[in-house]
Design a protein around this motif. Structure first.
Motif, PDB file in Angstrom:
ATOM      1  N   THR A  31      -8.512 -59.947  15.580  1.00 48.70           N
ATOM      2  CA  THR A  31      -8.956 -59.653  14.238  1.00 48.70           C
ATOM      3  C   THR A  31     -10.363 -58.874  13.729  1.00 48.70           C
ATOM      4  N   LYS A  32     -11.179 -58.893  14.935  1.00 56.33           N
ATOM      5  CA  LYS A  32     -12.479 -58.246  14.834  1.00 56.33           C
ATOM      6  C   LYS A  32     -13.332 -59.101  13.732  1.00 56.33           C
ATOM      7  N   ASN A  71     -11.741 -60.094  10.800  1.00 53.68           N
ATOM      8  CA  ASN A  71     -11.488 -59.644   9.380  1.00 53.68           C
ATOM      9  C   ASN A  71     -10.057 -60.081   9.355  1.00 53.68           C
ATOM     10  N   TYR A  72      -9.887 -61.290   8.709  1.00 50.44           N
ATOM     11  CA  TYR A  72      -8.563 -61.886   8.430  1.00 50.44           C
ATOM     12  C   TYR A  72      -8.599 -62.871   7.493  1.00 50.44           C
ATOM     13  N   ARG A  81      -3.319 -63.443   7.825  1.00 52.71           N
ATOM     14  CA  ARG A  81      -2.988 -62.181   7.477  1.00 52.71           C
ATOM     15  C   ARG A  81      -4.066 -61.062   7.867  1.00 52.71           C
ATOM     16  N   ILE A  82      -3.848 -60.090   8.507  1.00 52.91           N
ATOM     17  CA  ILE A  82      -5.119 -59.038   8.888  1.00 52.91           C
ATOM     18  C   ILE A  82      -4.537 -57.730   7.916  1.00 52.91           C
ATOM     19  N   ASN A  83      -5.834 -57.260   7.616  1.00 46.94           N
ATOM     20  CA  ASN A  83      -5.774 -55.834   7.217  1.00 46.94           C
ATOM     21  C   ASN A  83      -4.989 -55.910   5.639  1.00 46.94           C
ATOM     22  N   TRP A 130      -5.355 -56.284   1.340  1.00 47.40           N
ATOM     23  CA  TRP A 130      -6.445 -55.867   0.439  1.00 47.40           C
ATOM     24  C   TRP A 130      -5.954 -56.654  -0.971  1.00 47.40           C
ATOM     25  N   GLY A 168      -0.925 -55.915   4.318  1.00 48.07           N
ATOM     26  CA  GLY A 168      -1.347 -56.161   5.860  1.00 48.07           C
ATOM     27  C   GLY A 168      -0.412 -56.622   6.638  1.00 48.07           C
ATOM     28  N   GLU A 169      -0.686 -57.535   7.825  1.00 47.80           N
ATOM     29  CA  GLU A 169       0.156 -57.976   8.719  1.00 47.80           C
ATOM     30  C   GLU A 169       0.140 -59.210   8.900  1.00 47.80           C
ATOM     31  N   LYS A 204       3.105 -61.520  16.127  1.00 45.34           N
ATOM     32  CA  LYS A 204       3.255 -60.887  14.818  1.00 45.34           C
ATOM     33  C   LYS A 204       4.498 -61.417  14.329  1.00 45.34           C
TER      34      LYS A 204
END
Length: 170
Positions: free
Chosen positions: A58-59, A61-62, A80-82, A84, A131-132, A150
């Motif tokens: 995730t770095k 960001n999730y 959810r990652i990425n 918007w 996102g994913e 995933k």
């Protein structure tokens, strides 16, 4: 005299209990009869954010989507990652009618469009999209992440209001 002293002691202890200041963890029941505990979502979050695989994926960001907390066994959390955000506003026009503007990716673009209508913004709605999705399986009693996988989409049960035998955490 002893009865009066006992009665006053009982009143004092009861006032401490009601105020939440009774020491030694003896006030773990709240005023509505429930137990004062951390929410299941917070317990899960503390476990998975400390997992190195989760951190690498995730770095930081999730978005937490939904989870099932099982205190004595296996819990799951969906993230959810990425993703918007998309935004919509409802504008009351000068003639009194309502108009919905959007969706827009940018709040700035959305408000510029709304301003051009010369009306009043009466509500704003934002939701995350894209996102994913990932499922995180957690061994709750041992406070460890078992797996991160995933998935294409959230399962149908996540739309349900109640899951029997566990705590659904929206």
């Amino acid at each position: 005299m002893l009865v009066i002293l006992g009665f006053l002691s009982a009143i004092f202890l009861l006032s401490l209990y009601e105020s939440g200041n009774l020491p030694l963890g003896m006030n773990d029941v709240d005023n509505s009869g429930g137990i004062n505990r951390e929410p299941g979502s917070e317990i899960l979050r503390k476990i998975y954010v400390n997992d190195s695989d989760f951190q690498n994926l995730t770095k930081g960001n999730y978005t937490y989507e939904v989870g099932i907390f099982n205190e004595t066994g296996e819990s799951v959390a969906y993230i959810r990652i990425n993703g918007w955000y998309i935004h919509e506003v409802t504008v009351e026009l000068q003639n009194g009618t309502l108009k919905t503007v959007g969706p827009f990716d940018s709040l700035e673009d959305l408000y510029m469009e709304a301003d051009s209508l010369n009306g009043s913004v009466i509500s704003t709605s934002s939701k995350i999209t894209g996102g994913e999705f990932y499922i995180i399986t957690i061994d709750t009693p041992n406070e460890t992440v078992r797996s991160i996988e995933k998935v294409d989409e959230l399962p149908d049960w996540t739309a349900e209001a109640e899951v029997v035998g566990a705590e659904l955490i929206p």
